[in-house]
Design an enzyme around this catalytic site. Structure first.
Site, PDB file in Angstrom:
ATOM      1  N   LYS A   1       0.866  -1.181   0.000  1.00  0.00           N
ATOM      2  CA  LYS A   1       0.000   0.000   0.000  1.00  0.00           C
ATOM      3  C   LYS A   1       0.904   1.233   0.000  1.00  0.00           C
ATOM      4  CE  LYS A   1      -1.121   1.455   3.947  1.00  0.00           C
ATOM      5  NZ  LYS A   1      -0.391   2.748   3.965  1.00  0.00           N
TER       6      LYS A   1
ATOM      7  N   ASP B   1      -5.921  -0.429   7.931  1.00  0.00           N
ATOM      8  CA  ASP B   1      -5.467  -0.513   6.540  1.00  0.00           C
ATOM      9  C   ASP B   1      -6.041  -1.701   5.786  1.00  0.00           C
ATOM     10  OD1 ASP B   1      -3.944   1.773   6.749  1.00  0.00           O
ATOM     11  OD2 ASP B   1      -2.042   0.722   7.008  1.00  0.00           O
TER      12      ASP B   1
END
Length: 294
Positions: free
Chosen positions: A10, A140
């Site tokens: 990410k 996340d």
């Protein structure tokens, strides 16, 4: 039958801290990309649950008990949703991403586990119950479950996919220093910053111009916690063809964007030669390099 998938890193192309909830969690507005750089997760039916961690980054997880790994927590949680009394799978986590690096590595591993087990057990990863489980695993994990270009708000759970990002090259560099996220947030000077622009451009030059006006609000506090982050950013800004350099997440991984993958690859070679102890990986970003997992 063995199913495998790349658990993509990410990368926060921009990250604005726009508020703070009463429970202490920070509210974000972040533009996120998932280049084809990451760990490899594999699952296969088995008589009993097992987790094997391999790869060059396995030693960094040596002190983490299998029951505490996010991969295990994802598997156990999804099995409960599926009404399974046990978790009859063997999972292999081939670890390549650095740990505590601002790349959401553990979250990406958990999200890949959810997607793979959904395939194995004929479940839909887009189901509300699966997405709720992802949010309970970590802030996340919902965006990593999507693993495609997106904008995330709230504490990360409000995910809005973006149709595509323009084709660019990206270089990720980590100096081998773990940066604890809580320490970075504690060092924040301001927690009520303005959000990102409403529209995310699809043209490369326009996107780069927008990103140049945006920020990672965690970059300055991360540098106070780990000054080497400033060294990484300086090295990236010195790379030939670098259009933008910024820290991802809460650090210490930083990235640079280039006009194409070839320029990013050449920069990775130069950085690795100048700083052999640093972790450096390049890839395409956007275009085919931004496709979500199959």
């Amino acid at each position: 039958m063995i199913l495998t998938e790349l658990a993509r890193a990410k990368v926060n192309l921009a990250l604005h801290v726009v508020g703070r909830r009463a429970d202490g969690y920070h509210l974000l507005d972040t533009l996120v990309a998932f280049p084809p750089i990451g760990d490899r997760v594999g699952v296969a039916p088995a008589n009993a649950y097992a987790l094997a961690v391999t790869g060059p980054g396995a030693a960094a997880l040596g002190d983490t008990a299998p029951a505490d790994n996010l991969v295990t927590r994802a598997a156990v949680g999804l099995a409960a949703l599926a009404g399974r009394a046990d978790v009859p799978v063997a999972i292999t986590l081939e670890k390549h991403l650095p740990v505590a690096a601002g790349l959401g590595g553990g979250s990406a591993d958990a999200a890949a586990t959810l997607r793979l087990l959904c395939r194995l057990w004929s479940m839909d990863p887009a189901d509300a119950a699966v997405r709720d489980l992802a949010g309970r695993l970590g802030a996340d994990v919902p965006m990593c479950l999507a693993s495609r270009p997106l904008r995330a708000a709230g504490v990360g759970e409000v995910v809005t996919p973006i149709a595509s990002l323009p084709a660019l090259g990206i270089l990720l560099v980590n100096p081998g220093v773990a940066v604890p996220t809580p320490a970075v947030f504690r060092a924040l000077d301001r927690r009520d910053n303005p959000p990102l622009p409403e529209t995310i451009p699809s043209d490369a030059d326009a996107l780069l111009a927008m990103l140049a006006e945006a920020r990672n609000d965690l970059e300055a506090p991360a540098i106070r916690v780990a000054p080497v982050v400033a060294d990484v950013l300086a090295a990236l800004r010195d790379c030939a063809g670098a259009r933008l350099a910024r820290m991802s997440g809460s650090g210490a991984t930083c990235f640079a964007l280039f006009d194409h993958e070839g320029a990013a690859r050449a920069a990775a070679t130069a950085v690795a030669a100048a700083h052999p102890s640093w972790w450096a990986r390049s890839a395409a970003l956007g275009g085919d390099g931004g496709s979500p997992p199959a």
